[in-house]
Design a protein around this motif. Structure first.
Motif, PDB file in Angstrom:
ATOM      1  N   ILE A  58     -24.435 -15.580  -9.133  1.00  0.00           N
ATOM      2  CA  ILE A  58     -24.087 -16.979  -9.379  1.00  0.00           C
ATOM      3  C   ILE A  58     -23.909 -17.681  -8.036  1.00  0.00           C
ATOM      4  O   ILE A  58     -23.196 -17.190  -7.153  1.00  0.00           O
ATOM      5  CB  ILE A  58     -22.807 -17.094 -10.221  1.00  0.00           C
ATOM      6  N   LYS A  59     -24.556 -18.817  -7.884  1.00  0.00           N
ATOM      7  CA  LYS A  59     -24.430 -19.572  -6.639  1.00  0.00           C
ATOM      8  C   LYS A  59     -22.983 -20.014  -6.453  1.00  0.00           C
ATOM      9  O   LYS A  59     -22.368 -20.541  -7.381  1.00  0.00           O
ATOM     10  CB  LYS A  59     -25.354 -20.787  -6.671  1.00  0.00           C
ATOM     11  N   THR A  60     -22.473 -19.788  -5.259  1.00  0.00           N
ATOM     12  CA  THR A  60     -21.057 -20.073  -4.992  1.00  0.00           C
ATOM     13  C   THR A  60     -20.897 -20.827  -3.684  1.00  0.00           C
ATOM     14  O   THR A  60     -21.563 -20.506  -2.690  1.00  0.00           O
ATOM     15  CB  THR A  60     -20.247 -18.763  -4.918  1.00  0.00           C
ATOM     16  N   VAL A  61     -20.033 -21.826  -3.701  1.00  0.00           N
ATOM     17  CA  VAL A  61     -19.596 -22.500  -2.484  1.00  0.00           C
ATOM     18  C   VAL A  61     -18.117 -22.177  -2.320  1.00  0.00           C
ATOM     19  O   VAL A  61     -17.299 -22.535  -3.173  1.00  0.00           O
ATOM     20  CB  VAL A  61     -19.799 -24.020  -2.573  1.00  0.00           C
ATOM     21  N   ALA A  62     -17.776 -21.480  -1.254  1.00  0.00           N
ATOM     22  CA  ALA A  62     -16.384 -21.091  -1.018  1.00  0.00           C
ATOM     23  C   ALA A  62     -15.768 -22.037   0.007  1.00  0.00           C
ATOM     24  O   ALA A  62     -16.103 -21.984   1.196  1.00  0.00           O
ATOM     25  CB  ALA A  62     -16.309 -19.649  -0.542  1.00  0.00           C
ATOM     26  N   LEU A  63     -14.870 -22.909  -0.455  1.00  0.00           N
ATOM     27  CA  LEU A  63     -14.148 -23.781   0.458  1.00  0.00           C
ATOM     28  C   LEU A  63     -13.099 -22.961   1.217  1.00  0.00           C
ATOM     29  O   LEU A  63     -12.680 -21.899   0.740  1.00  0.00           O
ATOM     30  CB  LEU A  63     -13.450 -24.895  -0.328  1.00  0.00           C
ATOM     31  N   PRO A  64     -12.668 -23.411   2.391  1.00  0.00           N
ATOM     32  CA  PRO A  64     -11.569 -22.714   3.082  1.00  0.00           C
ATOM     33  C   PRO A  64     -10.379 -22.564   2.140  1.00  0.00           C
ATOM     34  O   PRO A  64      -9.932 -23.542   1.532  1.00  0.00           O
ATOM     35  CB  PRO A  64     -11.247 -23.641   4.261  1.00  0.00           C
ATOM     36  N   ALA A  65      -9.883 -21.361   1.994  1.00  0.00           N
ATOM     37  CA  ALA A  65      -8.930 -21.053   0.924  1.00  0.00           C
ATOM     38  C   ALA A  65      -7.573 -21.705   1.151  1.00  0.00           C
ATOM     39  O   ALA A  65      -7.064 -21.768   2.276  1.00  0.00           O
ATOM     40  CB  ALA A  65      -8.752 -19.541   0.803  1.00  0.00           C
ATOM     41  N   VAL A  66      -7.000 -22.179   0.045  1.00  0.00           N
ATOM     42  CA  VAL A  66      -5.592 -22.561   0.028  1.00  0.00           C
ATOM     43  C   VAL A  66      -4.902 -21.783  -1.077  1.00  0.00           C
ATOM     44  O   VAL A  66      -5.520 -21.397  -2.076  1.00  0.00           O
ATOM     45  CB  VAL A  66      -5.380 -24.082  -0.193  1.00  0.00           C
ATOM     46  N   VAL A  67      -3.607 -21.550  -0.887  1.00  0.00           N
ATOM     47  CA  VAL A  67      -2.786 -20.846  -1.866  1.00  0.00           C
ATOM     48  C   VAL A  67      -1.504 -21.634  -2.066  1.00  0.00           C
ATOM     49  O   VAL A  67      -1.190 -22.549  -1.291  1.00  0.00           O
ATOM     50  CB  VAL A  67      -2.450 -19.406  -1.406  1.00  0.00           C
ATOM     51  N   ALA A  68      -0.752 -21.292  -3.113  1.00  0.00           N
ATOM     52  CA  ALA A  68       0.547 -21.923  -3.332  1.00  0.00           C
ATOM     53  C   ALA A  68       1.545 -21.398  -2.311  1.00  0.00           C
ATOM     54  O   ALA A  68       1.580 -20.199  -2.016  1.00  0.00           O
ATOM     55  CB  ALA A  68       1.037 -21.642  -4.748  1.00  0.00           C
ATOM     56  N   ASN A  69       2.355 -22.295  -1.783  1.00  0.00           N
ATOM     57  CA  ASN A  69       3.388 -21.891  -0.829  1.00  0.00           C
ATOM     58  C   ASN A  69       4.413 -20.964  -1.468  1.00  0.00           C
ATOM     59  O   ASN A  69       5.010 -20.127  -0.809  1.00  0.00           O
ATOM     60  CB  ASN A  69       4.102 -23.127  -0.273  1.00  0.00           C
ATOM     61  N   ASP A  70       4.649 -21.149  -2.797  1.00  0.00           N
ATOM     62  CA  ASP A  70       5.645 -20.344  -3.486  1.00  0.00           C
ATOM     63  C   ASP A  70       5.342 -20.363  -4.971  1.00  0.00           C
ATOM     64  O   ASP A  70       4.406 -21.023  -5.423  1.00  0.00           O
ATOM     65  CB  ASP A  70       7.062 -20.865  -3.219  1.00  0.00           C
ATOM     66  N   ALA A  71       6.153 -19.625  -5.752  1.00  0.00           N
ATOM     67  CA  ALA A  71       5.932 -19.528  -7.186  1.00  0.00           C
ATOM     68  C   ALA A  71       6.108 -20.856  -7.899  1.00  0.00           C
ATOM     69  O   ALA A  71       5.636 -21.043  -9.016  1.00  0.00           O
ATOM     70  CB  ALA A  71       6.874 -18.482  -7.799  1.00  0.00           C
ATOM     71  N   GLY A  72       6.773 -21.809  -7.259  1.00  0.00           N
ATOM     72  CA  GLY A  72       6.955 -23.119  -7.867  1.00  0.00           C
ATOM     73  C   GLY A  72       5.859 -24.108  -7.541  1.00  0.00           C
ATOM     74  O   GLY A  72       5.941 -25.271  -7.929  1.00  0.00           O
ATOM     75  N   SER A  74       5.057 -25.643  -4.854  1.00  0.00           N
ATOM     76  CA  SER A  74       5.605 -26.828  -4.204  1.00  0.00           C
ATOM     77  C   SER A  74       4.771 -27.315  -3.033  1.00  0.00           C
ATOM     78  O   SER A  74       5.012 -28.408  -2.512  1.00  0.00           O
ATOM     79  CB  SER A  74       7.034 -26.539  -3.721  1.00  0.00           C
ATOM     80  N   GLY A  75       3.817 -26.544  -2.572  1.00  0.00           N
ATOM     81  CA  GLY A  75       2.993 -26.956  -1.443  1.00  0.00           C
ATOM     82  C   GLY A  75       1.793 -26.057  -1.296  1.00  0.00           C
ATOM     83  O   GLY A  75       1.623 -25.090  -2.044  1.00  0.00           O
ATOM     84  N   LEU A  76       0.943 -26.380  -0.307  1.00  0.00           N
ATOM     85  CA  LEU A  76      -0.270 -25.612  -0.070  1.00  0.00           C
ATOM     86  C   LEU A  76      -0.201 -24.941   1.293  1.00  0.00           C
ATOM     87  O   LEU A  76       0.320 -25.503   2.260  1.00  0.00           O
ATOM     88  CB  LEU A  76      -1.499 -26.523  -0.123  1.00  0.00           C
ATOM     89  N   ALA A  77      -0.749 -23.729   1.359  1.00  0.00           N
ATOM     90  CA  ALA A  77      -0.857 -23.005   2.619  1.00  0.00           C
ATOM     91  C   ALA A  77      -2.282 -22.485   2.755  1.00  0.00           C
ATOM     92  O   ALA A  77      -3.011 -22.360   1.760  1.00  0.00           O
ATOM     93  CB  ALA A  77       0.141 -21.842   2.662  1.00  0.00           C
ATOM     94  N   ASP A  78      -2.684 -22.178   4.000  1.00  0.00           N
ATOM     95  CA  ASP A  78      -4.012 -21.600   4.189  1.00  0.00           C
ATOM     96  C   ASP A  78      -3.973 -20.102   3.910  1.00  0.00           C
ATOM     97  O   ASP A  78      -2.933 -19.555   3.494  1.00  0.00           O
ATOM     98  CB  ASP A  78      -4.557 -21.921   5.579  1.00  0.00           C
ATOM     99  N   ALA A  79      -5.083 -19.427   4.114  1.00  0.00           N
ATOM    100  CA  ALA A  79      -5.183 -18.010   3.773  1.00  0.00           C
ATOM    101  C   ALA A  79      -4.209 -17.145   4.566  1.00  0.00           C
ATOM    102  O   ALA A  79      -3.858 -16.043   4.132  1.00  0.00           O
ATOM    103  CB  ALA A  79      -6.616 -17.524   3.993  1.00  0.00           C
ATOM    104  N   ASP A  80      -3.759 -17.626   5.718  1.00  0.00           N
ATOM    105  CA  ASP A  80      -2.810 -16.876   6.547  1.00  0.00           C
ATOM    106  C   ASP A  80      -1.364 -17.279   6.307  1.00  0.00           C
ATOM    107  O   ASP A  80      -0.462 -16.832   7.020  1.00  0.00           O
ATOM    108  CB  ASP A  80      -3.155 -17.070   8.025  1.00  0.00           C
ATOM    109  N   GLY A  81      -1.140 -18.153   5.306  1.00  0.00           N
ATOM    110  CA  GLY A  81       0.218 -18.555   4.970  1.00  0.00           C
ATOM    111  C   GLY A  81       0.746 -19.739   5.736  1.00  0.00           C
ATOM    112  O   GLY A  81       1.911 -20.124   5.562  1.00  0.00           O
ATOM    113  N   ARG A  82      -0.060 -20.334   6.609  1.00  0.00           N
ATOM    114  CA  ARG A  82       0.383 -21.514   7.362  1.00  0.00           C
ATOM    115  C   ARG A  82       0.261 -22.761   6.487  1.00  0.00           C
ATOM    116  O   ARG A  82      -0.729 -22.895   5.747  1.00  0.00           O
ATOM    117  CB  ARG A  82      -0.456 -21.697   8.627  1.00  0.00           C
ATOM    118  N   PRO A  83       1.234 -23.670   6.545  1.00  0.00           N
ATOM    119  CA  PRO A  83       1.110 -24.914   5.769  1.00  0.00           C
ATOM    120  C   PRO A  83      -0.214 -25.616   6.074  1.00  0.00           C
ATOM    121  O   PRO A  83      -0.622 -25.721   7.238  1.00  0.00           O
ATOM    122  CB  PRO A  83       2.307 -25.746   6.241  1.00  0.00           C
TER     123      PRO A  83
END
Length: 386
Positions: A58-72, A74-83
């Motif tokens: 399946i053709k995929t475009v992977a944007l630079p990853a973001v993750v949730a800062n916490d279980a709530g 409340s914010g976004l962080a990059d793949a290394d956990g930096r805001p």
């Protein structure tokens, strides 16, 4: 659109998972069904990589990853956990818009938004604007699970309705209305009732017979918040007969320190892994499953006769899994343990009860949501050309 539909209709499918893997897993199953039905699909992902999703081919475009800062959430962080700062988010936004223009899709599917993923408005609102200006304009669909988070802030439901009415051609509700309807967790549904299309639950196809058999499988989904569940299951295994074979699946996102701690002093009848691609197949051979009550895990369980012990995720005020678990319990399809204060004794007693219960019969819910999603989209395209 008519010129492009002389070949395969082009689908541009955006999905952002922030904490677990449920969103990317469901979207991948839908993408697989779309490809099988002859669509040209590009999946745009925005979270950490997950093995097997989307599927190879399946053709995929992977944007630079973001993750949730916490279980709530409340914010976004990059793949290394930096805001995630403005420069990072702007770069993502430009990549997404560039991918959209390059794909020239006939249909855009945005997973969760505008019912969820408000954190991604920095790039999704510009995408909506670009879709509106495109010539020809692609159809725009929202892809949403059947149960939404409740206790939303005042005004958010009205904002969601306005976005749907202003921008979206349809809302694909991935559920069986005989099990739960969107209005049960989204009170303003009447304002968008004309846009709703129920697809059935997006469950994986019936799995083959397992190549390995375990009596009890404890799984933590993506694993970002699953250490206590797996730890309680591991301790419960030591209290029960050694003849029982256990498989503990921590999830790929469990922090390395937690996985290392769980890996110490593992009993001979217990196998601990991070991920099993054949999880749906393994459930077919298991007697008991212990898991959270996420959409995809429940879908896998409903394809089997395995007894289910559900521990709904409630951190950060989450309500979705509790609603799902309680509906399943009312139908006699699951038992529930509370996440807060979970102990090995709780797990042991629940497993004993489940082992003593008869295997349940087949489930009378619509589980073919991926294939029906493809059929609905094809029908919508045909109607626009009529």
């Amino acid at each position: 659109m008519a010129e492009s539909l002389m070949t395969a209709p082009r689908i541009f499918f955006y999905v952002q998972h922030l904490l677990g893997i449920g969103h990317i897993a469901r979207a991948s199953r839908i993408a697989n069904a779309l490809v099988k039905d002859g669509f040209d699909v590009t999946v745009v992902t925005g979270g950490l990589p997950v093995p097997g999703f989307p599927a190879e081919g399946i053709k995929t475009v992977a944007l630079p990853a973001v993750v949730a800062n916490d279980a709530g959430f409340s914010g976004l962080a990059d793949a290394d956990g930096r805001p995630a700062d403005e420069a990072f988010l702007n770069a993502r936004r430009q990549l997404l818009l560039g991918a959209f223009h390059a794909a020239r899709p006939d249909v855009v599917i945005i997973e969760a938004f505008p019912f969820g993923r408000r954190q991604m408005r920095f790039e999704l609102l510009p995408l909506l604007e670009a879709i509106g200006k495109a010539e020809p304009r692609p159809k725009l669909l929202s892809s949403v699970r059947d149960i939404l988070q409740e206790n939303r802030k005042a005004g958010r439901d009205a904002e969601t309705v306005a976005l749907v009415r202003d921008h979206f051609d349809a809302v694909l509700v991935h559920g069986d209305p005989g099990f739960i309807r969107l209005e049960d967790t989204f009170p303003l549904t009447p304002g968008i009732a004309d846009r709703l299309r129920y697809t059935g639950l997006v469950a994986a196809p019936p799995a083959p017979e397992p190549t390995e058999t375990f009596d009890i499988i404890a799984s933590a989904g993506g694993g970002a918040v699953g250490a206590e569940l797996i730890g309680a299951a591991k301790a419960a295994a030591a209290m029960l007969p050694a003849a029982l074979r256990w498989l503990l699946i921590s999830g790929p996102n469990l922090p390395e320190a937690d996985f290392a701690a769980l890996s110490r002093d593992v009993a001979q009848n217990v196998t601990l892994v991070r991920f099993r691609k054949d999880f749906p197949s393994l459930l077919r051979g298991a007697k008991v499953s212990i898991s959270q009550a996420g959409y995809n895990t429940v879908g896998d369980l409903l394809r089997t006769e395995c007894r289910a012990i559900l521990i709904p995720f409630v951190a950060g005020g989450e309500t979705e899994q509790t609603v799902r678990a309680e509906r399943l319990q009312a139908l006699g399809l699951a038992d529930i343990l509370p996440e807060k204060g979970l102990t090995p004794d709780h797990v042991k007693e629940a497993v004993e009860t489940a082992l003593a219960a008869p295997r349940r019969g087949p489930v009378l819910l619509d589980l073919d949501g991926a294939e029906k999603t493809a059929a609905i989209i094809r029908s919508m395209i045909a109607e626009s050309l009529a």
